[in-house]
Design a protein around this motif. Structure first.
Motif, PDB file in Angstrom:
ATOM      1  N   GLY A 107      78.486  -3.334  54.223  1.00  0.00           N
ATOM      2  CA  GLY A 107      77.501  -3.224  55.279  1.00  0.00           C
ATOM      3  C   GLY A 107      76.830  -1.861  55.290  1.00  0.00           C
ATOM      4  N   LEU A 108      75.981  -1.655  56.278  1.00  0.00           N
ATOM      5  CA  LEU A 108      75.221  -0.410  56.365  1.00  0.00           C
ATOM      6  C   LEU A 108      76.117   0.800  56.605  1.00  0.00           C
ATOM      7  N   GLY A 109      77.203   0.592  57.349  1.00  0.00           N
ATOM      8  CA  GLY A 109      78.129   1.689  57.593  1.00  0.00           C
ATOM      9  C   GLY A 109      78.744   2.206  56.303  1.00  0.00           C
ATOM     10  N   SER A 110      79.161   1.277  55.457  1.00  0.00           N
ATOM     11  CA  SER A 110      79.745   1.656  54.169  1.00  0.00           C
ATOM     12  C   SER A 110      78.728   2.373  53.298  1.00  0.00           C
ATOM     13  N   LYS A 111      77.493   1.863  53.279  1.00  0.00           N
ATOM     14  CA  LYS A 111      76.448   2.498  52.466  1.00  0.00           C
ATOM     15  C   LYS A 111      76.150   3.897  52.979  1.00  0.00           C
ATOM     16  N   ALA A 112      76.131   4.062  54.308  1.00  0.00           N
ATOM     17  CA  ALA A 112      75.859   5.381  54.881  1.00  0.00           C
ATOM     18  C   ALA A 112      76.939   6.383  54.502  1.00  0.00           C
ATOM     19  N   ILE A 113      78.191   5.930  54.520  1.00  0.00           N
ATOM     20  CA  ILE A 113      79.305   6.818  54.181  1.00  0.00           C
ATOM     21  C   ILE A 113      79.293   7.163  52.697  1.00  0.00           C
TER      22      ILE A 113
END
Length: 222
Positions: free
Chosen positions: A172-178
């Motif tokens: 998800g976007l959270g993983s990509k942001a991290i």
């Protein structure tokens, strides 16, 4: 990172986020709706008054609501693995997302159902209506605008949860942001993922508000 490099990452992250949120919302509603109704029915003066059961269910719901999601996420790794076969990936994250949101949504359901005019319940009872009939014909229809508002709030909470799930392999976007923003010090990518999340939340809120207004209008004209 150039836009051509960002675009596929953002697209996949958005798809994974929407997938996790959609299915965890379905499970949350299926679990939280009956739980919230049970809290009302078993309370003092309820149709199924049972104070010990009400207290037990209330304590379970309160414990579930009080646990920080990131801790719950880690604590549920064995259970998630048992249910899905893995604790990594969007599908695996549906389990902790739903478990974390069910108690939250149950309280919203409880509040919505308590707002229903008790006189309507008594009227159906006087005509010999059973408890399932009262739930289907009175409680749920009368509480529907508030329930839809509760679902909207829950979806927004789940979007935030899904971003945190990225910390433990939830994609998800959270993983990509991290992975591509924080760990690679790419501030631009981080900001874009935040903007995308804000856009998703805004769209969800607008749709939810529109649905509530339409249901409330239909209720007034019925």
């Amino acid at each position: 990172m150039t836009w051509s490099e960002m675009q596929p990452l953002l697209e996949q992250g958005t798809i994974d986020t929407l997938y996790m949120v959609l299915w965890s919302t379905v499970v949350t509603v299926l679990g939280g709706l009956p739980l919230g109704i049970l809290l009302v029915l078993t309370d003092k003066g309820g149709l199924l008054q049972n104070r010990p059961l009400n207290k037990v269910v209330g304590v379970i719901v309160n414990i579930g609501r009080s646990l920080p999601f990131i801790i719950l996420l880690i604590a549920l790794i064995p259970f998630t693995t048992l249910v899905v076969g893995t604790f990594i990936g969007p599908t695996a994250m549906i389990v902790p997302l739903a478990v974390g949101a069910i108690p939250f949504f149950a309280r919203l359901v409880e509040t919505a159902v308590r707002e229903v005019d008790h006189g309507l319940v008594e009227a159906v009872q006087s005509m010999g209506g059973s408890i399932p009939t009262i739930i289907r014909k009175v409680l749920l229809p009368q509480a529907l605008p508030s329930l839809v508002s509760g679902v909207t709030t829950t979806v927004i909470v789940l979007i935030g949860y899904s971003a945190m799930a990225g910390a433990v392999g939830g994609e998800g976007l959270g993983s990509k942001a991290i992975t591509y923003g924080y760990q690679r010090f790419d501030t631009q990518f981080m900001l874009i993922t935040v903007v995308v999340l804000i856009a998703i939340v805004t769209v969800v809120q607008l749709i939810g508000d529109l649905a509530v207004r339409l249901l409330a209008r239909r209720g007034r004209t019925a």
